[in-house]
Design a protein around this motif. Structure first.
Motif, mmCIF file in Angstrom:
data_model
loop_
_atom_site.group_PDB
_atom_site.id
_atom_site.type_symbol
_atom_site.label_atom_id
_atom_site.label_comp_id
_atom_site.label_asym_id
_atom_site.label_seq_id
_atom_site.Cartn_x
_atom_site.Cartn_y
_atom_site.Cartn_z
ATOM 1 N N ALA A 279 0.834 -1.206 0.000
ATOM 2 C CA ALA A 279 0.000 0.000 0.000
ATOM 3 C C ALA A 279 0.865 1.252 0.000
ATOM 4 O O ALA A 279 0.576 2.229 -0.712
ATOM 5 C CB ALA A 279 -0.931 -0.006 1.218
ATOM 6 N N LEU B 172 1.116 4.103 -2.905
ATOM 7 C CA LEU B 172 0.944 5.528 -2.617
ATOM 8 C C LEU B 172 2.072 6.343 -3.249
ATOM 9 O O LEU B 172 1.830 7.370 -3.903
ATOM 10 C CB LEU B 172 0.912 5.754 -1.105
ATOM 11 C CG LEU B 172 0.795 7.213 -0.646
ATOM 12 C CD1 LEU B 172 -0.513 7.825 -1.121
ATOM 13 C CD2 LEU B 172 0.924 7.303 0.866
ATOM 14 N N TYR C 146 1.968 9.152 -6.449
ATOM 15 C CA TYR C 146 2.568 10.482 -6.538
ATOM 16 C C TYR C 146 3.495 10.591 -7.751
ATOM 17 O O TYR C 146 3.533 11.621 -8.422
ATOM 18 C CB TYR C 146 3.362 10.797 -5.264
ATOM 19 C CG TYR C 146 2.508 11.164 -4.082
ATOM 20 C CD1 TYR C 146 1.669 12.265 -4.120
ATOM 21 C CD2 TYR C 146 2.544 10.411 -2.911
ATOM 22 C CE1 TYR C 146 0.883 12.620 -3.039
ATOM 23 C CE2 TYR C 146 1.758 10.751 -1.811
ATOM 24 C CZ TYR C 146 0.936 11.853 -1.885
ATOM 25 O OH TYR C 146 0.154 12.190 -0.811
ATOM 26 N N THR D 186 -3.184 14.025 -3.534
ATOM 27 C CA THR D 186 -3.226 12.930 -2.573
ATOM 28 C C THR D 186 -4.533 12.155 -2.669
ATOM 29 O O THR D 186 -4.536 10.919 -2.553
ATOM 30 C CB THR D 186 -3.037 13.471 -1.144
ATOM 31 O OG1 THR D 186 -1.796 14.183 -1.068
ATOM 32 C CG2 THR D 186 -3.020 12.341 -0.127
ATOM 33 N N THR D 187 -5.648 12.840 -2.870
ATOM 34 C CA THR D 187 -6.938 12.147 -2.972
ATOM 35 C C THR D 187 -6.958 11.161 -4.129
ATOM 36 O O THR D 187 -7.638 10.124 -4.068
ATOM 37 C CB THR D 187 -8.078 13.163 -3.149
ATOM 38 O OG1 THR D 187 -7.800 14.016 -4.267
ATOM 39 C CG2 THR D 187 -8.250 14.002 -1.903
ATOM 40 N N VAL E 123 -4.222 8.110 -3.114
ATOM 41 C CA VAL E 123 -4.553 7.153 -2.045
ATOM 42 C C VAL E 123 -5.570 6.111 -2.483
ATOM 43 O O VAL E 123 -5.853 5.178 -1.727
ATOM 44 C CB VAL E 123 -5.094 7.893 -0.802
ATOM 45 C CG1 VAL E 123 -4.056 8.817 -0.218
ATOM 46 C CG2 VAL E 123 -6.381 8.641 -1.115
ATOM 47 N N PRO F 213 -3.670 2.498 -2.790
ATOM 48 C CA PRO F 213 -3.306 1.851 -1.528
ATOM 49 C C PRO F 213 -4.500 1.491 -0.653
ATOM 50 O O PRO F 213 -4.515 0.423 -0.027
ATOM 51 C CB PRO F 213 -2.409 2.886 -0.836
ATOM 52 C CG PRO F 213 -2.644 4.161 -1.537
ATOM 53 C CD PRO F 213 -3.016 3.814 -2.934
ATOM 54 N N LEU F 214 -5.509 2.351 -0.622
ATOM 55 C CA LEU F 214 -6.701 2.016 0.164
ATOM 56 C C LEU F 214 -7.446 0.840 -0.445
ATOM 57 O O LEU F 214 -8.012 0.003 0.281
ATOM 58 C CB LEU F 214 -7.614 3.238 0.276
ATOM 59 C CG LEU F 214 -7.100 4.388 1.153
ATOM 60 C CD1 LEU F 214 -8.084 5.542 1.150
ATOM 61 C CD2 LEU F 214 -6.850 3.911 2.588
ATOM 62 N N ILE G 140 -14.144 5.154 2.819
ATOM 63 C CA ILE G 140 -13.721 5.763 1.554
ATOM 64 C C ILE G 140 -14.914 6.380 0.830
ATOM 65 O O ILE G 140 -14.853 7.521 0.353
ATOM 66 C CB ILE G 140 -13.037 4.712 0.661
ATOM 67 C CG1 ILE G 140 -11.739 4.227 1.287
ATOM 68 C CG2 ILE G 140 -12.762 5.281 -0.731
ATOM 69 C CD1 ILE G 140 -11.098 3.067 0.547
#
Length: 337
Positions: free
Chosen positions: A57, A61, A65, A105-106, A109, A112-113, A192
């Motif tokens: 995860a 992430l 990026y 970031t939104t 993620v 990984p989530l 989420i």
């Protein structure tokens, strides 16, 4: 290696498609857990299980990026441009950079989530990890009062591996662990969805423009971004061909107009939509003065047209009062674009 590059290219192009990213991550987790994961069934259970649950995860992430174009648009040249660094010292640019980083970031993620959620729903990593927990309270929860602490711990290590443990209640313990893992997985998925809903509602509630205009703005931005990439590749190819042709044929290079460094810097900035301005992107804002700039008269004569702004209406009115043939001859030399 070519297949890996193809997957990365697809992921980069589809990164904004959250459903595609989640589906790709879920499929990867299924393959990974079946082909790679093997619980050691000893005192390494907890460390091994948590590594397989969290480290991929974290890698996803970081990869999110890296694949985000906005990340590099935000950080490219940040350390060497003093003007940009001085601007970041004030409060408003810091807020803008923070908002942009949160938007990146939104998107980053999601993968990984998705990995954590799917891994928890499967339960394999959780089973392996928590059969290696040395907490007395947790061992009492799993083994109850039927075993001693030392015997319970030794047997718990063996539970994830078929045939290594002879404890009759092993399946019940594993079922309990899997149930807890799946509950946590569904809680992650629910959090989420709820977070996405709240974020979307807040964003739309504060939107200064209508839903249809937001839809148009996003469609325009996507089309402009896709066409910009093709134009960059096309212009780079033309420039490379011009330079190579000039070198091998030993002749002066043909003139090709390219944007200046300042122009590249300007269109590389982030743009926040303002309903008071007639722009839909930083590119739109950049070319708008060019569209409204009066054309050079010599250039107009070469191209065979004049802009409406450069046409003296009073001269045209006088021409209409003159002889029709003369007026027609004069006006025929003027082309409107």
């Amino acid at each position: 290696m070519d297949k890996f590059k193809t997957v990365l290219s697809i992921a980069a192009n589809k990164q904004t498609n959250l459903g595609f990213v989640a589906l790709l991550t879920a499929g990867g987790e299924q393959i990974f857990s079946g082909a790679v994961f093997r619980c050691p069934c000893n005192d390494w259970n907890f460390f091994y299980g948590m590594v397989f649950l969290l480290v991929p995860a974290l890698a996803l992430l970081v990869l999110g990026y890296i694949l985000s174009k906005n990340t590099w648009k935000l950080f490219t040249g940040l350390c060497i441009r003093k003007s940009k660094l001085s601007e970041l010292c004030s409060l408003k640019p810091i807020i803008g950079v923070t908002i942009m980083f949160l938007q990146i970031t939104t998107t980053a993620v999601v993968a990984p989530l998705s990995w954590i959620a799917v891994a928890l729903l499967d339960g394999y990593y959780f089973e392996c990890a928590f059969t290696g927990v040395t907490l007395s309270v947790y061992k009492d929860h799993l083994c109850g009062s039927t075993m001693s602490q030392s015997t319970c711990q030794e047997e718990l290590y063996k539970f994830p591996c078929p045939g290594k443990s002879t404890v009759p209640d092993k399946d019940d313990v594993l079922a309990t662990l899997r149930a807890e893992s799946q509950i946590m997985g569904w809680l992650v998925i629910a959090s989420i969805i709820v977070s996405y809903l709240i974020l979307t509602c807040v964003t739309r509630c504060k939107s200064p423009i209508s839903y249809l205009q937001v839809t148009f703005w996003r469609a325009y931005a996507q089309e402009e971004n896709d066409m910009l990439e093709s134009y960059i590749a096309k212009h780079a190819k033309e420039l490379a061909e011009r330079n190579l042709k000039s070198f091998f044929q030993q002749m002066p290079p043909a003139p090709i107009t390219s944007p200046s460094n300042q122009d590249w810097q300007k269109i590389s900035r982030f743009y926040r939509f303002n309903p008071n301005d007639p722009y839909y992107s930083i590119m739109h804002q950049k070319v708008y003065p060019i569209l409204n700039k009066p054309l050079d008269s010599s250039l107009c004569e070469q191209q065979g047209f004049l802009s409406i702004e450069d046409l003296d209406v009073r001269v045209a009115v006088r021409a209409l009062d003159e002889d029709d043939d003369t007026a027609g001859g004069r006006l025929s030399a003027v082309s409107f674009s």
